[in-house]
Design a protein around this motif. Structure first.
Motif, short mmCIF file in Angstrom:
data_model
loop_
_atom_site.label_atom_id
_atom_site.label_comp_id
_atom_site.label_asym_id
_atom_site.label_seq_id
_atom_site.Cartn_x
_atom_site.Cartn_y
_atom_site.Cartn_z
N THR A 172 0.82 -1.23 0.00
CA THR A 172 0.00 0.00 0.00
C THR A 172 0.85 1.27 0.00
OG1 THR A 172 -0.12 0.06 2.43
CG2 THR A 172 -1.84 -1.18 1.27
N GLU B 278 3.12 4.46 -1.03
CA GLU B 278 3.07 5.41 -2.15
C GLU B 278 4.45 5.61 -2.73
OE1 GLU B 278 -0.22 8.06 0.37
OE2 GLU B 278 1.61 9.00 -0.40
N ARG C 268 -3.42 9.47 -9.77
CA ARG C 268 -3.02 8.09 -9.48
C ARG C 268 -1.50 8.00 -9.37
NH1 ARG C 268 -6.75 4.22 -9.51
NH2 ARG C 268 -8.85 4.79 -10.18
N ASP C 269 -1.07 6.92 -8.77
CA ASP C 269 0.37 6.71 -8.59
C ASP C 269 0.99 6.17 -9.87
OD1 ASP C 269 2.80 6.69 -7.27
OD2 ASP C 269 2.03 5.68 -5.49
N GLN D 113 1.99 3.38 -11.12
CA GLN D 113 1.49 2.19 -11.80
C GLN D 113 -0.02 2.24 -11.99
OE1 GLN D 113 3.82 0.19 -13.00
NE2 GLN D 113 5.29 1.55 -11.98
N GLY D 114 -0.61 3.41 -11.81
CA GLY D 114 -2.05 3.57 -12.01
C GLY D 114 -2.89 3.25 -10.80
N GLN D 115 -2.26 2.91 -9.68
CA GLN D 115 -3.02 2.55 -8.49
C GLN D 115 -3.45 3.78 -7.70
OE1 GLN D 115 0.24 2.40 -8.88
NE2 GLN D 115 1.38 2.14 -6.98
N GLN D 116 -4.50 3.61 -6.90
CA GLN D 116 -4.99 4.68 -6.03
C GLN D 116 -4.56 4.36 -4.60
OE1 GLN D 116 -7.26 7.38 -7.32
NE2 GLN D 116 -6.07 8.15 -5.60
N PRO D 117 -3.57 5.08 -4.05
CA PRO D 117 -3.13 4.78 -2.68
C PRO D 117 -4.27 4.94 -1.68
CG PRO D 117 -1.55 6.19 -3.80
CD PRO D 117 -2.78 6.14 -4.67
#
Length: 285
Positions: free
Chosen positions: A219, A221, A259-260, A262-266
């Motif tokens: 998880t 960032e 988004r971060d 790699q496209g993820q939402q922390p």
């Protein structure tokens, strides 16, 4: 604010500051990168102000290395004199410089830890005030601008002991109070609580004990995520309504569509680390 910004990011040789500087530089901004590390090997951790500045330029921005010891007020004043001489303006200041004593994560009560933890007050709490002090005339002259203090949930919960907590709570309150003074000049000031970051220091800890940190690592960032959030805030038409507040980076990122890498939402850590402080609207001069 447009992408053609002049930015100062303090403490950007590595870690959060480097990530923020790279993210803002990737928008085409001119970014002054401050820090003490001139050459690899000067610090136990990798990174220099010159390497960060070079990477900013490679990404399409203009990286400007500035070797500055933020415990020396004269060096900080000289930095902003240089910004004035070279560009005549400043759009964003990110106060990120922080002394990280080796004993920061020692277990036990504060009286069993060295007094060197008070270095956090010098380069951290105090240096944020000093940098803002010397940056203020440039920001005010713009007619718009943004000051960001990087902070953490340690301002509201027990994290690494009272020295760390007091330093973070101080920069949070500083953002609120500076916002009052800056408001007539359309300059916003916020404090951003970052989550666990994949910095050089943290990744080294993950590598030493991967099983213990497996859940946290998933998880965490990237250091650039906060820079992306700052970029989005600077573009936000509602920026001044946020001024004076302590913001959770993950939550503002989700709200503004950031988004971060790699496209993820922390995720926000509010549920188990606590809420940002609610300050009074009273102004006593």
């Amino acid at each position: 604010m447009s992408s053609d910004r002049v930015v100062v990011v303090t403490g950007a040789s590595r870690g959060a500051g480097k990530g923020i500087a790279l993210a803002l530089g990737s928008t085409g901004a001119t970014v002054y990168v401050t820090g003490r590390t001139r050459e690899e090997g000067d610090s136990p951790l990798p990174g220099t102000v010159f390497a960060t500045a070079e990477e900013i330029t490679r990404r399409g921005g203009v990286g400007v290395p500035a070797v500055v010891d933020h415990s020396d007020d004269a060096q900080v004043q000289a930095l902003f004199d240089r910004v004035r001489e070279e560009y005549g303006r400043l759009d964003i200041l990110v106060n990120n410089a922080l002394a990280v004593p080796d004993a920061l994560t020692m277990k036990g009560p504060f009286w069993d830890k060295p007094l060197s933890l008070l270095d956090l007050f010098d380069v951290g709490m105090r240096s944020s005030y000093v940098a803002s002090y010397y940056a203020a005339p440039l920001l005010a002259a713009n007619g718009e601008g943004l000051v960001v203090n990087t902070s953490s949930f340690g301002g509201a919960c027990y994290m690494h002991g009272p020295a760390y907590g007091a330093g973070k709570a101080a920069v949070d309150k500083m953002a609120h109070d500076m916002a009052v003074d800056f408001r007539p000049f359309n300059v916003a000031v916020v404090s951003i609580w970052m989550g666990l970051l994949k910095t050089e220091r943290t990744l080294a800890a993950f590598g030493e004990n991967p099983e213990a940190y497996e859940g946290l690592a998933a998880t965490a960032e990237s250091p650039e995520f906060t820079g992306r959030v700052i970029d989005a805030l600077a573009r936000d038409p509602q920026l001044m309504k946020r001024s004076g507040n302590v913001l959770i980076g993950a939550e503002i990122g989700a709200e503004l569509g950031v988004r971060d890498l790699q496209g993820q939402q922390p995720p926000s850590h509010r549920p188990f680390l606590g809420n940002p402080p609610a300050f009074s609207d009273a102004v006593i001069e």
